[in-house]
Design a protein around this motif. Structure first.
Motif, PDB file in Angstrom:
ATOM      1  N   SER A 148       0.838  -1.212   0.000  1.00 37.65           N
ATOM      2  CA  SER A 148       0.000   0.000   0.000  1.00 37.65           C
ATOM      3  C   SER A 148       0.866   1.253   0.000  1.00 37.65           C
ATOM      4  O   SER A 148       0.541   2.253  -0.652  1.00 37.65           O
ATOM      5  CB  SER A 148      -0.939  -0.002   1.217  1.00 37.65           C
ATOM      6  OG  SER A 148      -0.219   0.171   2.432  1.00 37.65           O
ATOM      7  N   ILE A 196      -5.743   5.588   2.341  1.00 43.30           N
ATOM      8  CA  ILE A 196      -5.216   4.290   2.777  1.00 43.30           C
ATOM      9  C   ILE A 196      -5.531   4.127   4.255  1.00 43.30           C
ATOM     10  O   ILE A 196      -5.128   4.968   5.076  1.00 43.30           O
ATOM     11  CB  ILE A 196      -3.690   4.191   2.550  1.00 43.30           C
ATOM     12  CG1 ILE A 196      -3.367   4.308   1.057  1.00 43.30           C
ATOM     13  CG2 ILE A 196      -3.154   2.872   3.101  1.00 43.30           C
ATOM     14  CD1 ILE A 196      -1.878   4.312   0.754  1.00 43.30           C
ATOM     15  N   ILE A 228      -7.727   2.114   0.000  1.00 40.06           N
ATOM     16  CA  ILE A 228      -7.025   0.845   0.188  1.00 40.06           C
ATOM     17  C   ILE A 228      -7.062   0.515   1.674  1.00 40.06           C
ATOM     18  O   ILE A 228      -6.759   1.370   2.516  1.00 40.06           O
ATOM     19  CB  ILE A 228      -5.565   0.940  -0.303  1.00 40.06           C
ATOM     20  CG1 ILE A 228      -5.520   1.152  -1.822  1.00 40.06           C
ATOM     21  CG2 ILE A 228      -4.784  -0.321   0.062  1.00 40.06           C
ATOM     22  CD1 ILE A 228      -4.125   1.359  -2.378  1.00 40.06           C
TER      23      ILE A 228
END
Length: 283
Positions: A148, A196, A228
């Motif tokens: 990520s 994220i 994410i």
């Protein structure tokens, strides 16, 4: 055009009949191509005598024109690039990005199937309008946060705004510091190009936590922008799993609709202190 001189009115227009043969300077040359300067026949001698020798000869080539045009383009491009980087990095102070995260890049990575998918996703992000995110699930130490971070750093280096939240830290800060500015925090969450959420599910679950987690994900859902998620929890899209058991069906449905799942298998790649120390003294 006419000017008044000591001898009366002079017409500055040079007729075809009065055009002189081109005269070139013996001393002044273009520093780029070396061509000699030519006499400035666009102005009459009277004007040249008034203004001096600096305008008597002018370049006979277009090198300097091209040079300054190129300089202007470079400055404009540099300015655009700096604005893009400022936009990309404006969330760094807000995000808990540690040294490992910032230094995680595709160039430093060992190529795996999941990393190849992440690279393609990051490149597509730069050329397409992306709405679908990713959920990385699996055992700890298998590269979920690293992958990520590679995506996030790739995008930030190219001017995209990325906001990184460790979910437990986010909830702690929300309770301790951000309670009076939750609207502003959620505004940042809705505005960034990529969100994220790291280490999803490591926090103690209460009704308050469930409410804030749903609000966080739902804010992103309503903007139709990607996120994410990385988690050590078991995830299965069409079956009951740890995420549904802990966070409930409502949050699980949001994740199902927003994220494509990538499973990270294998043993932990994180090195212990003993292994790191032996590498220092033996190699």
């Amino acid at each position: 055009m006419e000017i008044i001189t000591r001898n009366g009115i002079k017409n500055l227009k040079v007729s075809d009949e009065n055009k002189k043969e081109t005269e070139y300077s013996r001393d002044k040359k273009c520093s780029v191509c070396g061509k000699p300067y030519m006499k400035n026949n666009m102005l009459p001698d009277e004007i040249i005598n008034i203004l001096g020798d600096k305008i008597k000869y002018i370049p006979s080539c277009k090198c300097h024109e091209t040079f300054y045009e190129k300089k202007i383009e470079e400055l404009s491009s540099k300015s655009d690039h700096e604005r893009a980087l400022n936009r990309g990095g404006r969330y760094k102070n807000f995000s808990p990005m540690d040294f490992k995260f910032i230094n995680s890049t595709f160039e430093k990575a060992e190529i795996t199937d999941n990393l190849s998918i992440c690279m393609r996703y990051a490149k597509a992000f730069m050329t397409k309008e992306i709405h679908t995110g990713l959920i990385f699930y699996g055992n700890s130490g298998t590269g979920k946060t690293f992958n990520s971070a590679c995506i996030g750093n790739y995008l930030m280096d190219r001017g995209k705004s990325v906001l990184v939240l460790n979910l437990a830290c986010y909830l702690t800060n929300l309770k301790a510091q951000w309670s009076s500015m939750e609207t502003e925090v959620l505004k940042k969450i809705s505005e960034c190009d990529l969100l994220i959420i790291d280490d999803f599910g490591a926090e103690k679950i209460t009704d308050w936590v469930l409410e804030k987690v749903f609000l966080l994900i739902d804010t992103r859902y309503k903007t139709e922008k990607p996120l994410i998620i990385t988690t050590n929890l078991e995830y299965r899209k069409d079956e009951n799993c740890d995420i549904e058991k802990i966070f409930g069906r409502r949050i699980k449905d949001r994740i199902n609709e927003m994220c494509y799942p990538l499973c990270f298998l294998g043993e932990s790649r994180r090195k212990g202190a003993e292994e790191s120390f032996l590498e220092i003294i033996l190699y």
